[in-house]
Design an enzyme around this catalytic site. Structure first.
Site, PDB file in Angstrom:
ATOM      1  N   CYS A 104      61.447  34.835  32.067  1.00  0.00           N
ATOM      2  CA  CYS A 104      62.060  33.745  32.838  1.00  0.00           C
ATOM      3  C   CYS A 104      63.551  33.630  32.496  1.00  0.00           C
ATOM      4  CB  CYS A 104      61.302  32.439  32.615  1.00  0.00           C
ATOM      5  SG  CYS A 104      61.685  31.160  33.825  1.00  0.00           S
ATOM      6  N   GLU A 193      52.687  34.481  28.916  1.00  0.00           N
ATOM      7  CA  GLU A 193      52.062  33.841  27.760  1.00  0.00           C
ATOM      8  C   GLU A 193      51.095  32.728  28.126  1.00  0.00           C
ATOM      9  OE1 GLU A 193      56.113  31.708  28.204  1.00  0.00           O
ATOM     10  OE2 GLU A 193      55.174  33.619  28.705  1.00  0.00           O
ATOM     11  N   SER A 245      46.981  16.299   0.734  1.00  0.00           N
ATOM     12  CA  SER A 245      46.713  15.252   1.713  1.00  0.00           C
ATOM     13  C   SER A 245      45.217  15.073   1.937  1.00  0.00           C
ATOM     14  CB  SER A 245      47.383  15.601   3.054  1.00  0.00           C
ATOM     15  OG  SER A 245      46.735  16.720   3.646  1.00  0.00           O
ATOM     16  N   GLY A 246      44.438  16.089   1.555  1.00  0.00           N
ATOM     17  CA  GLY A 246      43.006  16.051   1.816  1.00  0.00           C
ATOM     18  C   GLY A 246      42.634  16.730   3.113  1.00  0.00           C
ATOM     19  N   GLY A 247      43.641  17.175   3.880  1.00  0.00           N
ATOM     20  CA  GLY A 247      43.387  17.863   5.129  1.00  0.00           C
ATOM     21  C   GLY A 247      43.140  19.349   4.910  1.00  0.00           C
ATOM     22  N   VAL A 248      42.940  20.052   6.012  1.00  0.00           N
ATOM     23  CA  VAL A 248      42.627  21.479   5.935  1.00  0.00           C
ATOM     24  C   VAL A 248      43.779  22.267   5.306  1.00  0.00           C
ATOM     25  CG1 VAL A 248      42.146  23.549   7.296  1.00  0.00           C
ATOM     26  CG2 VAL A 248      41.060  21.386   7.905  1.00  0.00           C
ATOM     27  N   SER A 250      46.436  21.552   3.242  1.00  0.00           N
ATOM     28  CA  SER A 250      46.685  21.445   1.800  1.00  0.00           C
ATOM     29  C   SER A 250      45.466  21.887   0.991  1.00  0.00           C
ATOM     30  CB  SER A 250      47.087  20.018   1.419  1.00  0.00           C
ATOM     31  OG  SER A 250      46.052  19.096   1.677  1.00  0.00           O
ATOM     32  N   SER A 251      44.255  21.726   1.536  1.00  0.00           N
ATOM     33  CA  SER A 251      43.048  22.182   0.827  1.00  0.00           C
ATOM     34  C   SER A 251      43.006  23.708   0.758  1.00  0.00           C
ATOM     35  CB  SER A 251      41.793  21.653   1.523  1.00  0.00           C
ATOM     36  OG  SER A 251      41.754  20.244   1.510  1.00  0.00           O
TER      37      SER A 251
END
Length: 532
Positions: A104, A193, A245-248, A250-251
């Site tokens: 484009c 895309e 943070s306990g999220g995916v 950072s775990s």
């Protein structure tokens, strides 16, 4: 210097080091001219199995040369190449002897910079179009002679640059695709895309594999081994403090760092009072199951005090990012030679960066654009070039339990950006309870893992209601549930009406101060997943 460019330069040092061990013969450089679809280009290239990065059109010449790409893709963009101050591709790209694909606006700037004519089209094209392929080429290898594609442009190329040949046209555009076969420079007016373009991924595969001669080496096992080796090489014998943070994200990073440096990892979780119901207890239990020590800091009163009276979402993010860092800086004083790690992923980086003079960042993620400029800690972000689905992929390989692996994302600023306007303690209590009800009922209906992210938003408006024969004037909450793989794009989840009715009934009956529940049916783009 604008904030977005400062951010890019600030992060470049990590990028250069991180790529020292990356397969330099198999990577693509995507130059972003401000298109809403730029991140989709990166996703498609990664899906093909080739590493790529997105950088702004203003990327320095030295960095372009240092990146040493196997191929280059110019994205679309919102500006017109016919205006004097619109973005242009760095001339160095045409001197590197590397294959180029312009999409484009990317095709238009190739044409204009190589001496062809670009004009504002008499009839703009936005949406579906059918193109006819006139000339065989590697770019269209294996594709039919007519294709349904997705257009989004006001300008069009009306003459070919010297040395170029016409590849395809449409009823509305005489030049839809062009190529200089000798120099391996290609341009397409449509967007391969996006999913609306028929065989778009195959076209990109043809460019990356057949024209750029990349090999699909970006694979799960290689990613993990590369990241572990890179962490060890970068950190050496130093210690690392990880913001949990306990999220995916950072775990997964905790497991990755634990594998790379063992007991030199120090995980710290800050309870900022902006968490979901019982979040702190769940995170402690989660890390106990992982066998990784975790230090908890109670900073609820401090964060609520700092956010008092603040209504602007950008200011909330910046305040939270700044105060997080200050707490970690104080905690870091007990260690020597310490790195500060956080689970920043690529969508955070892309959304926080300014890519053109016509666009500002979508939002400053607290862990990217929200970092204070005088931060005293050395930053370590091993996941910053991975998308969410790639993070989950390596998390599974590292042994992250399934219930944690598919846990819905939760933003670092927490409920502060799910309360529109000022954050108050009573709002936090109502929102946390309403959010818990929504997630519980999704699990009960076996729909939690079928949606990618779900949450409740507290709105700064009141609605009349009748409770116990008495007139009430109370607040409104919105339910939000989306389906996505990389979280750069998302579509609203069509949840069953009986489930929505149950959730609404429970919130209205069990959460004080709420009089109305609405459901958000906005896609990303144009909306973002979070409201702030």
């Amino acid at each position: 210097m604008k904030k977005g460019y400062t951010l890019s330069l600030f992060l470049w040092a990590f990028s250069a080091v991180a790529l020292q061990h990356q397969d330099t013969a198999n990577r693509v450089l995507i130059i972003d001219f401000g298109s809403q679809y730029s991140q989709l280009i990166a996703r498609r290239i990664r899906e093909i199995g080739v590493y790529c990065e997105v950088h702004p059109w203003s990327m320095d010449t030295e960095k372009i040369i240092a990146f040493n790409p196997s191929g280059i893709i110019f994205s679309g963009g919102p500006e017109s190449i016919t205006t004097e101050n619109s973005p242009r591709a760095n001339p160095i790209f045409f001197q590197l002897n590397r294959p180029i694909l312009g999409i484009c606006y990317g095709m238009q700037t190739i044409a204009a910079q190589l001496g062809a004519e670009v004009q504002t089209a008499e009839c703009a094209e936005f949406g579906h179009a059918t193109i006819t392929i006139d000339e065989p080429s590697l770019l269209f290898k294996g594709l039919s002679l007519t294709l349904d594609v997705w257009m989004s442009h006001n300008d069009q190329v009306v003459t070919l640059p010297k040395g170029f040949m016409l590849l395809a046209q449409s009823d509305n555009s005489a030049i839809v695709a062009m190529a200089d076969i000798q120099r391996n420079i290609y341009g397409v007016q449509f967007h391969p895309e996006v999913s609306h373009t028929e065989c778009g991924t195959q076209l990109l595969r043809n460019f990356v594999i057949d024209i750029c001669h990349c090999e699909p080496t970006w694979k799960e096992e290689h990613i993990v081994d590369h990241l572990v080796a890179e962490i060890q090489n970068r950190v050496g014998s130093d210690h690392v403090m990880l913001a949990v943070s306990g999220g995916v994200d950072s775990s997964v990073l905790a497991l990755l760092l634990n594998r790379a440096i063992g007991d030199r990892l120090h995980c710290v979780f800050v309870d900022n009072g902006l968490l979901r119901l019982h979040e702190c207890e769940q995170i402690v239990s989660m890390f106990d199951q992982l066998g990784i020590p975790l230090t908890c800091i109670n900073a609820r009163d401090h964060f609520l005090h700092m956010l008092a009276g603040v209504t602007d979402p950008e200011n909330k993010r910046l305040i939270i990012g700044r105060e997080f860092i200050r707490l970690f800086e104080r905690e870091a004083r007990t260690y020597n030679n310490l790195w500060f790690a956080q689970g920043t992923i690529y969508s955070d980086v892309i959304e926080s960066a300014q890519t053109s003079s016509a666009t500002r960042c979508i939002k400053s993620h607290h862990n990217v654009g929200g970092l204070p400029s005088d931060m005293a800690l050395r930053l370590l972000e091993p996941l910053r070039f991975l998308f969410k689905d790639e993070v989950r992929m390596i998390g599974k390989r590292l042994g992250l339990p399934e219930y944690m692996l598919h846990r819905h994302p939760f933003p670092g600023p927490g409920l502060a950006i799910r309360i529109l306007g000022e954050v108050k303690e009573e709002y936090l209590k109502s929102l946390a309870l309403a959010d818990a009800i929504f997630l519980q009922e999704l699990r009960n209906a076996d729909l939690y893992e079928r949606v990618s992210q779900a949450f409740v938003v507290f709105l700064p408006v009141r609605s009349v209601s009748v409770k116990g024969d008495a007139r009430c004037y109370e607040h409104v909450v919105a339910l939000r549930a989306v389906e996505s793989t990389d979280f750069m794009t998302a579509r609203w989840a069509a949840l069953p009406s009986d489930l929505l009715a149950l959730v609404s009934s429970r919130i209205l009956n069990e959460v004080p101060g709420i009089s109305r529940v609405v459901y958000d049916i906005s896609n990303k783009p144009p909306a973002t997943i979070e409201w702030e």
